[in-house]
Design a protein around this motif. Structure first.
Motif, PDB file in Angstrom:
ATOM      1  N   ALA A 117       0.832  -1.219   0.000  1.00 47.62           N
ATOM      2  CA  ALA A 117       0.000   0.000   0.000  1.00 47.62           C
ATOM      3  C   ALA A 117       0.859   1.260   0.000  1.00 47.62           C
ATOM      4  CB  ALA A 117      -0.924  -0.013   1.208  1.00 47.62           C
ATOM      5  N   THR A 118       2.000   1.211   0.678  1.00 45.43           N
ATOM      6  CA  THR A 118       2.899   2.368   0.692  1.00 45.43           C
ATOM      7  C   THR A 118       3.539   2.570  -0.661  1.00 45.43           C
ATOM      8  OG1 THR A 118       3.406   1.901   3.013  1.00 45.43           O
ATOM      9  CG2 THR A 118       4.864   3.427   1.873  1.00 45.43           C
ATOM     10  N   ALA A 119       3.998   1.470  -1.284  1.00 44.92           N
ATOM     11  CA  ALA A 119       4.662   1.560  -2.587  1.00 44.92           C
ATOM     12  C   ALA A 119       3.740   2.159  -3.636  1.00 44.92           C
ATOM     13  CB  ALA A 119       5.136   0.182  -3.026  1.00 44.92           C
ATOM     14  N   GLY A 151       7.154   9.016  -3.355  1.00 42.91           N
ATOM     15  CA  GLY A 151       6.625  10.229  -3.972  1.00 42.91           C
ATOM     16  C   GLY A 151       7.643  10.968  -4.815  1.00 42.91           C
ATOM     17  N   VAL A 152       8.878  10.444  -4.884  1.00 43.25           N
ATOM     18  CA  VAL A 152       9.957  11.051  -5.668  1.00 43.25           C
ATOM     19  C   VAL A 152       9.918  10.504  -7.093  1.00 43.25           C
ATOM     20  CG1 VAL A 152      12.476  11.205  -5.900  1.00 43.25           C
ATOM     21  CG2 VAL A 152      11.410  11.445  -3.654  1.00 43.25           C
ATOM     22  N   ASN A 153      10.274  11.341  -8.050  1.00 45.63           N
ATOM     23  CA  ASN A 153      10.363  10.915  -9.450  1.00 45.63           C
ATOM     24  C   ASN A 153      11.330   9.739  -9.573  1.00 45.63           C
ATOM     25  OD1 ASN A 153      10.879  10.677 -12.248  1.00 45.63           O
ATOM     26  ND2 ASN A 153      10.416  12.841 -12.560  1.00 45.63           N
ATOM     27  N   ILE A 213      -0.357  12.786   2.965  1.00 46.22           N
ATOM     28  CA  ILE A 213      -1.262  13.573   2.124  1.00 46.22           C
ATOM     29  C   ILE A 213      -0.580  14.046   0.850  1.00 46.22           C
ATOM     30  CG2 ILE A 213      -2.655  15.667   2.002  1.00 46.22           C
ATOM     31  CD1 ILE A 213      -3.860  13.438   3.701  1.00 46.22           C
ATOM     32  N   ILE A 214       0.649  14.568   0.939  1.00 47.11           N
ATOM     33  CA  ILE A 214       1.297  15.103  -0.268  1.00 47.11           C
ATOM     34  C   ILE A 214       1.642  13.987  -1.247  1.00 47.11           C
ATOM     35  CG2 ILE A 214       3.696  15.045   0.543  1.00 47.11           C
ATOM     36  CD1 ILE A 214       4.061  17.785  -0.828  1.00 47.11           C
ATOM     37  N   THR A 215       1.923  12.787  -0.731  1.00 44.63           N
ATOM     38  CA  THR A 215       2.181  11.662  -1.630  1.00 44.63           C
ATOM     39  C   THR A 215       0.894  10.945  -2.005  1.00 44.63           C
ATOM     40  OG1 THR A 215       2.540  10.117   0.215  1.00 44.63           O
ATOM     41  CG2 THR A 215       4.471  11.304  -0.634  1.00 44.63           C
ATOM     42  N   CYS A 244       5.796  14.156  -6.821  1.00 44.74           N
ATOM     43  CA  CYS A 244       6.579  14.501  -8.010  1.00 44.74           C
ATOM     44  C   CYS A 244       6.006  13.797  -9.242  1.00 44.74           C
ATOM     45  CB  CYS A 244       8.032  14.085  -7.831  1.00 44.74           C
ATOM     46  SG  CYS A 244       8.905  14.915  -6.491  1.00 44.74           S
ATOM     47  N   ALA A 245       6.239  14.385 -10.401  1.00 46.02           N
ATOM     48  CA  ALA A 245       5.908  13.711 -11.648  1.00 46.02           C
ATOM     49  C   ALA A 245       6.788  12.477 -11.783  1.00 46.02           C
ATOM     50  CB  ALA A 245       6.143  14.654 -12.820  1.00 46.02           C
TER      51      ALA A 245
END
Length: 385
Positions: A117-119, A151-153, A213-215, A244-245
């Motif tokens: 779920a995190t991935a 959440g990082v590109n 939330i941001i991710t 991030c995109a």
């Protein structure tokens, strides 16, 4: 209707649920829900590119259909190799999180579900109180770290693996992403300090919720619906900004927000110096007009869908905050909202029409709006003669 809502929420990595008691589900159902997140996180079409030998030179358009952000970059000359690289990084990070959770004493079944779920930045939990079930700092800190990492590109991880550290650290979107997380966590920690035993506790929970939330993951360690209005406002804004995109997260994306800010700055400079010639740059390179045009068109389409969806939900008897944040949570693939759709609640009370609207929002948010909008274009269904 509810089964379709739950499935779409899973594959789009939204994490909004209609279930009031997830602990009543079998282990098979819980694992399936988490797997839908994991497969949908990197994208079903990217998964197909990695496993199926698709012929022809049009496969880049399949990847663009499901890849978040204003542009799609190849990591390898062959698109199938790019899909393999992405999934190798994705799988490696997932396994690493499972190992770290096991080291913290989390049961194997819980660790696998939490990591999946995190991935996928989905947030389907296996306990009714989400990550609050694990009271230790270590387990929550591990999940916080990996939510931020996912959440990082993923292009940045490829640069790191190929030892291009300087190029990776020069990426503006990464600095903006981490800066927004740090600033938001500190502001919220100061605002909610009186609700916890000390500043460290408040910072711990603030950072977890900001990362969640941001991710657009949607995990929760506390019921942030009970936080002061200032903190809730920051969290709602983070829903729109997104990750991030090129990551597994949703939202508008940090790169688009950064480009829009650069456009505003350029326009203000033009008003002050009408004869000056300025161009928008990102990472030292000029941003093509086509990219800026796509960002502007995306924002217009996003606002139109958001407004119409909120109006449709307001036909029901729910309050405005519930309807507004329900649309924000589904269109940005976040999961929980505020009031009746807060982290301790669910979406099961909505009427069928509202659920259809929210399901459309989840799909539109995951597919970057336009693939879903094309369904309503007459030319899409007109046969070529």
């Amino acid at each position: 209707m509810d089964a379709l809502f739950e499935s779409i929420s899973g594959f789009t990595t939204t994490g909004a649920t209609i279930l009031g008691d997830v602990e009543a589900l079998s282990h098979a159902s819980l694992l399936w829900r988490s797997l839908t997140h994991w497969v949908g996180g990197m994208g079903v079409l990217v998964f197909m590119l990695a496993v199926l030998p698709l012929a022809g030179g049009q496969t880049i358009y399949l990847m663009r259909a499901e890849s978040p952000g204003p542009s799609v970059n190849k990591l390898s000359p062959h698109l199938r190799d790019t899909a393999f690289i992405l999934y190798a990084i994705y799988l490696g990070m997932t396994v690493l999180e499972i190992v770290l959770l096991l080291l913290g004493g989390m049961p194997l079944f819980d660790a696998v579900n939490t990591a999946l779920a995190t991935a996928g930045t989905g947030g389907f939990g296996i306990w009714n109180n989400s990550m609050a079930h694990y009271s230790g700092y270590y387990l929550q800190a591990v999940v916080t770290l990996f939510m931020i990492l996912f959440g990082v590109n993923f292009n940045i991880y490829f640069l790191i693996l190929t030892r291009r550290w300087k190029q990776a650290l020069r990426i503006e979107e990464l600095r903006v992403y981490l800066g927004v997380i740090a600033a938001s966590a500190l502001l919220i920690a100061c605002n909610v300090r009186h609700l916890f035993g000390g500043f460290f506790d408040s910072l711990h929970h603030a950072l977890f919720q900001v990362a969640s939330i941001i991710t657009t993951t949607g995990f929760a360690t506390v019921d942030f619906n009970q936080w002061p209005a200032f903190s809730k406002c920051i969290l709602v804004l983070l829903m729109f900004i997104g990750a991030c995109a090129g990551s597994t997260g949703g939202g508008i994306k940090c790169s688009r927000v950064l480009l829009m800010c650069k456009s505003i700055k350029k326009e203000m400079q033009f008003l002050i110096h009408p004869r000056s010639v300025r161009v928008n740059k990102m990472d030292g390179r000029r941003v093509q007009h086509e990219v800026m045009r796509s960002v502007n068109v995306f924002l217009i389409a996003y606002l139109i869908i958001f407004i119409l969806s909120t109006l449709a939900l307001c036909l029901s008897s729910q309050d405005l905050v519930t309807n507004f944040t329900a649309v924000a949570a589904t269109l940005n693939n976040v999961g929980p909202g505020l009031e009746l759709v807060g982290p301790s609640s669910n979406f099961g009370f909505f009427d069928p029409l509202s659920k259809i609207v929210l399901m459309f929002n989840m799909l539109a948010g995951r597919l970057e709006l336009f693939p879903m909008l094309l369904l309503f274009a007459p030319d899409t269904w007109r046969r070529n003669r």
